[in-house]
Design a protein around this motif. Structure first.
Motif, PDB file in Angstrom:
ATOM      1  N   TYR A  57       0.831  -1.209   0.000  1.00  0.00           N
ATOM      2  CA  TYR A  57       0.000   0.000   0.000  1.00  0.00           C
ATOM      3  C   TYR A  57       0.868   1.262   0.000  1.00  0.00           C
ATOM      4  N   ASP A  58       1.880   1.282   0.851  1.00  0.00           N
ATOM      5  CA  ASP A  58       2.824   2.400   0.842  1.00  0.00           C
ATOM      6  C   ASP A  58       4.116   1.981   1.531  1.00  0.00           C
ATOM      7  N   GLY A  72       8.349  -2.599   9.300  1.00  0.00           N
ATOM      8  CA  GLY A  72       8.249  -1.414  10.140  1.00  0.00           C
ATOM      9  C   GLY A  72       8.132  -0.117   9.376  1.00  0.00           C
ATOM     10  N   ASN A  73       8.424  -0.131   8.082  1.00  0.00           N
ATOM     11  CA  ASN A  73       8.304   1.115   7.326  1.00  0.00           C
ATOM     12  C   ASN A  73       7.503   0.951   6.035  1.00  0.00           C
ATOM     13  N   LEU A  74       6.594  -0.033   6.055  1.00  0.00           N
ATOM     14  CA  LEU A  74       5.683  -0.172   4.920  1.00  0.00           C
ATOM     15  C   LEU A  74       4.347  -0.746   5.408  1.00  0.00           C
ATOM     16  N   ARG A  75       3.327  -0.553   4.584  1.00  0.00           N
ATOM     17  CA  ARG A  75       2.022  -1.167   4.840  1.00  0.00           C
ATOM     18  C   ARG A  75       1.772  -2.194   3.747  1.00  0.00           C
ATOM     19  N   GLU A 126      -6.445  -7.965   4.246  1.00  0.00           N
ATOM     20  CA  GLU A 126      -6.085  -7.909   5.664  1.00  0.00           C
ATOM     21  C   GLU A 126      -4.659  -7.389   5.835  1.00  0.00           C
ATOM     22  N   TYR A 127      -4.495  -6.445   6.769  1.00  0.00           N
ATOM     23  CA  TYR A 127      -3.172  -5.889   7.051  1.00  0.00           C
ATOM     24  C   TYR A 127      -2.249  -6.959   7.640  1.00  0.00           C
ATOM     25  N   ILE A 128      -0.991  -6.971   7.235  1.00  0.00           N
ATOM     26  CA  ILE A 128      -0.024  -7.959   7.719  1.00  0.00           C
ATOM     27  C   ILE A 128       0.955  -7.293   8.677  1.00  0.00           C
ATOM     28  N   GLU A 129       1.023  -7.780   9.904  1.00  0.00           N
ATOM     29  CA  GLU A 129       1.942  -7.248  10.905  1.00  0.00           C
ATOM     30  C   GLU A 129       3.393  -7.520  10.477  1.00  0.00           C
TER      31      GLU A 129
END
Length: 226
Positions: free
Chosen positions: A181-182, A204-207, A213-216
């Motif tokens: 996403y970014d 830690g610096n991207l989405r 579903e968002y991935i941790e």
């Protein structure tokens, strides 16, 4: 070695050979106990986050090296969560360059009157000043040049490199069915004056999202590398 800087997610040490050592920590940025790659504060500590970040960073920096894209990377020691890098000089007191493929986060907060959540963006590049006190304000190409932070030509190089690097990361994630996403990147100048990628490329610096579903960060590393 000498400790020269204690960061939110990494500590920086100067080595006797003139290079630097980055020590990845388990602290991640966020707010109210929740992870947020765009936050200016440490939100929580996640066991294994530092090692996961270093593993993915090493993968991407080695990948960039094969594409002859200049970075500060020399080598990594995954077990000790350290990465050896060459010296690099920041632009001003530091810039962050974001490449956006979806309208989320601060982009949506600023432009939500015109953009819908999750709206597709065409590798939109924006530059922000690293300034916690002022909330990392966005800054334009003209302002960067007028304030003596970055020349017009350097800005174009920065933008071109950002799109090139982000495209490579996006393609690698897509191999695992993951959508970028970014992504937030940082750059500096090496001793020869060349613009190089610095810092890290990790969860830690991207989405990143899979099936909506968002991935941790730790899960992303496992998904891409394991």
């Amino acid at each position: 070695m000498e400790l020269v800087y204690m960061g939110k997610t990494k500590d920086v040490y100067q080595l006797d050979d003139g290079n630097y050592l980055l020590k990845f920590k388990d602290d991640v940025t966020g707010e109210d106990g929740k992870f947020n790659p765009g936050a200016n504060t440490v939100g929580l500590t996640i066991e294994g986050a530092g090692k996961a970040a270093l593993r993915l960073t090493t993968f991407f920096f080695e990948r960039l090296e094969r594409e002859n894209i200049l970075t500060h990377f020399i080598s990594s020691d995954i077990e000790h969560q350290t990465m050896k890098v060459i010296p690099a000089k920041s632009f001003g007191e530091g810039l962050e360059v974001i490449c956006r493929y979806r309208a989320v986060g601060s982009f949506l907060r600023r432009y939500g009157k015109y953009a819908e959540e999750g709206q597709a963006l065409d590798a939109f590049v924006e530059v922000t000043l690293k300034d916690d006190e002022r909330g990392d304000p966005p800054i334009s190409k003209d302002a960067l040049e007028m304030l003596g932070i970055l020349s017009s030509d350097e800005y174009e190089t920065l933008k071109e490199m950002t799109i090139q690097i982000s495209s490579l990361v996006k393609a690698e994630l897509a191999k695992k069915g993951v959508e970028l996403y970014d992504i937030k990147l940082e750059f500096g100048r090496n001793d020869a004056g060349d613009i190089i990628l610095i810092d890290e490329i990790s969860g830690g610096n991207l989405r990143a999202y899979k099936d909506g579903e968002y991935i941790e960060p730790i899960a992303l590393t496992k998904l891409i590398l394991d």
